[in-house]
Design an enzyme around this catalytic site. Structure first.
Site, short mmCIF file in Angstrom:
data_model
loop_
_atom_site.label_atom_id
_atom_site.label_comp_id
_atom_site.label_asym_id
_atom_site.label_seq_id
_atom_site.Cartn_x
_atom_site.Cartn_y
_atom_site.Cartn_z
N GLY B 31 -25.66 28.53 -2.83
CA GLY B 31 -24.29 28.20 -3.28
C GLY B 31 -23.42 29.43 -2.68
O GLY B 31 -22.23 29.37 -3.01
N CYS B 240 -23.27 -4.51 -7.54
CA CYS B 240 -22.90 -4.95 -6.13
C CYS B 240 -22.90 -6.44 -5.93
O CYS B 240 -23.62 -7.14 -6.40
CB CYS B 240 -23.88 -4.27 -5.18
SG CYS B 240 -23.62 -4.54 -3.39
N CYS B 243 -25.88 -7.26 -3.23
CA CYS B 243 -27.42 -6.91 -3.52
C CYS B 243 -27.43 -6.98 -4.86
O CYS B 243 -28.75 -7.04 -5.23
CB CYS B 243 -27.83 -5.63 -2.80
SG CYS B 243 -27.23 -4.49 -3.56
N CYS B 265 -22.07 -2.05 -2.35
CA CYS B 265 -22.70 -0.78 -2.19
C CYS B 265 -22.10 0.00 -1.00
O CYS B 265 -21.63 -0.31 -0.09
CB CYS B 265 -24.17 -0.57 -1.84
SG CYS B 265 -25.22 -1.40 -3.36
N CYS B 271 -28.01 -1.26 0.55
CA CYS B 271 -27.75 -2.59 0.36
C CYS B 271 -28.17 -3.58 1.22
O CYS B 271 -28.79 -4.65 0.69
CB CYS B 271 -25.99 -2.73 0.56
SG CYS B 271 -25.26 -4.02 -0.34
ZN LIG Z 1 -25.57 -3.67 -2.69
#
Ligand SMILES: [Zn+2]
Ligand SMILES: Nc1ncnc2c1ncn2[C@@H]1O[C@H](COP(=O)(O)OP(=O)(O)OP(=O)(O)O)[C@@H](O)[C@H]1O
Ligand SMILES: [Mg+2]
Lengths: 254, 284
Positions: B31, B240, B243, B265, B271
């Site tokens: 970090g 989605c 999909c 997606c 996807c």
């Molecule tokens: Zn998708």
């Protein structure tokens, strides 16, 4: 903390700017609950002294004992922690002491969040309470300081500093640059807060009226030296140093 | 076909060593923003020159590279970076997350969980999470060193005061291993939970700002929040439309002049793979 130990004990403090004296040979004790005024003409070293005491400037010589510990020997993390917990600093120009892009509530809440407050509702409640204590209406909590008058900005700066109940407050000309009537109201407010919270304060001013109203004791500075030091009434009513006599009489003429 | 006018992966070996040193330091101090001497790259800033330099320093001839921009492999930016490394390093490239050994990304973490041995390289525009609150770099450096992060919560406080909730939805600040507060680059906050405890190495490169930082595998990463306004990795409340996935980050796409919309997606490879699997399943 016991009352028989000074909160701040300063010995032989000096700060140079190259060959020029910022302040030198400064020694005094500040007791818990006491208000110490630093007065003197422009360039006499008031801000330099305050800067050294609050750790914003590095002194060249001397000792600054805060509750028995030398702040000049402290590590920077320790000093920074003090600055956001037990100490507070009120600047003459509210712009130097406020975050102008952050709401009033955020400004007051910052110190709480800096010491770990993580409950939004609680932070907001405390901020609202503090705005009330400095006579800013709760409905202004989400406004930015830019939308505030000079006097309001200064009161907001005070709330932002006092919200974590510091022990020692440094103020550099907190009423400078304000109209006389606004000044009077701010002074009244400050006096009430100092009394109610039992604050110890070191306040720089070149306004002797402010000094008389707020300070228990006064130090008079000239050319970086403290030339007179005593109870406020004593210094103002029966000045010993010729310079102080001049300072007092010139104010009386205004 | 390798372009022989360049050293492997474009940068000279001394520069790559310098960047690797910064990367190792970054991994040793998760970090922490490590300064590095960013080089001119044959593409403008804002095109991920920081990420490209980090990728160049990590690539070996055996690597398989995937490049995504907002989750897609086929945007101009992703295509040009992929081509750049095909040309200068002759490495294999892929769109399949699981097959890649190095993934350079802008603004997303792939949906498929990453695995040990993979490296995810982020393009970072502004590495300093305190920048907009405290412009003085001397001061922000101290704040990081001393873990003085009250100001980050002031920002979240302002969000809630203004919008009633934490409105920050991208580049949502995180605290790493209880110390450094880090800007995860403009990924959606939906992706924040994937930053922590990830099996892959995560490297962040900011070209214009000349900073590198890193998360070694399985690092503890916490999104900042308030007790009464806890962090929420939100996404559009849809599945989605292509999909059917209900647990992925979605882009809203306008499909015609009438303003019809669909949600798909943002991770296109994920996807497409799901769609292909569904088709294969239906064909059986
Ligand atoms: Zn998708
Ligand atoms: N940063 C600096 N560099 C060099 N000299 C400085 C610096 N700051 C202050 N001084 C000098 O140190 C002396 C004390 O200045 P200081 O600002 O402490 O006075 P002051 O009493 O606060 O004055 P004022 O009432 O005008 O605010 C002056 O001679 C000033 O010119
Ligand atoms: Mg001054």
């Amino acid at each position: 903390m016991t009352q028989d130990q000074p909160l701040l004990s300063v010995r032989d403090l000096a700060k140079m700017y190259g060959g020029r004296i910022g302040c030198t040979d400064v020694s005094f004790d500040l007791w818990p609950g006491e208000v110490l005024g630093i007065v003197g003409e422009s360039g006499s070293g008031k801000s330099t002294l305050l800067g050294c005491l609050s750790g914003q400037l590095a002194a060249d010589r001397g000792q600054i004992l805060y509750r028995g510990r030398d702040t000049r020997q402290m590590s920077e993390p320790e000093r920074r922690l003090l600055s956001r917990t037990e100490w507070a600093f009120v600047h003459q120009n509210p712009r130097d002491g406020l975050r102008m892009g952050v709401s009033a509530g955020g400004n007051v809440g910052e110190r709480l969040m800096a010491v770990g407050a993580r409950h939004y509702g609680d932070i907001r409640e405390t901020a609202t309470d503090w705005l009330g204590r400095v006579e800013i209406s709760a409905e202004r909590i989400d406004d930015r300081p830019r939308q505030f008058s000079g006097g309001m900005q200064q009161r907001l700066q005070i709330a932002r500093n006092l919200v974590t109940s510091p022990k020692l407050v440094f103020m550099d000309e907190p009423t400078g640059g304000l109209d006389v009537s606004v000044q009077a109201r701010l002074l009244d407010l400050l006096r009430g807060l100092v009394r109610d919270m039992g604050l110890s304060v070191i306040i720089v001013t070149h306004d002797l009226a402010v000094a008389r109203l707020l300070a228990d004791r006064l130090m008079v500075m000239k050319d970086g030296h403290v030339i007179e030091h005593g109870l406020t009434d004593q210094v103002l009513d029966d000045p010993q140093a010729a310079y102080t006599q001049l300072l007092v009489s010139s104010v009386l003429q205004v | 076909m390798t372009d022989q006018a360049y050293n492997f992966a474009y940068l000279d070996e001394a520069t790559k060593r310098m960047i690797r040193r910064a990367l190792l330091k970054g991994l040793a101090i998760p970090g922490y923003q490590v300064p590095f001497a960013s080089r001119e790259m044959p593409m403008p800033y804002g095109w991920g020159t920081g990420g490209v330099q980090v990728t160049a320093a990590c690539l070996t001839p055996e690597d398989t590279l995937k490049v995504i921009d907002q989750g897609a492999d086929d945007t101009t930016n992703a295509v040009s970076i992929r081509k750049f490394f095909e040309r200068t390093a002759d490495v294999a490239t892929t769109e399949a997350t699981a097959e890649a050994t190095v993934i350079q990304t802008r603004h997303r973490i792939p949906e498929v969980p990453l695995t040990e041995g993979q490296i995810l390289v982020y393009q970072v525009p502004i590495p300093e999470p305190l920048r907009f609150l405290e412009p003085r770099e001397s001061e922000t450096r101290k704040m990081h060193a001393l873990s003085e992060y009250g100001l980050m919560h002031v920002k979240l406080y302002e969000d809630i005061a203004r919008h009633g909730a934490i409105a920050t939805s991208y580049a949502y600040p995180v605290q790493v291993e209880g110390h450094y507060v880090m800007d995860p680059s403009p990924i959606p906050k939906f992706d924040n939970p994937k930053l922590g405890d990830n099996a892959a190495i995560q490297l962040f490169g900011a070209g214009r700002e000349q900073r590198i930082y890193a998360l070694p595998p399985y690092t503890r990463v916490v999104s900042l929040d308030f007790e009464d306004h806890p962090f929420e990795p939100t996404k559009a409340d849809h599945s989605c439309d292509l999909c059917g996935a209900g647990d992925t980050y979605l882009d809203e796409v306008i499909t015609d002049d009438q303003g019809s919309r669909m949600f798909v997606c943002s991770d296109t490879n994920y996807c497409v793979t799901r769609q292909a699997e569904a088709e294969a399943g239906a064909a059986q």
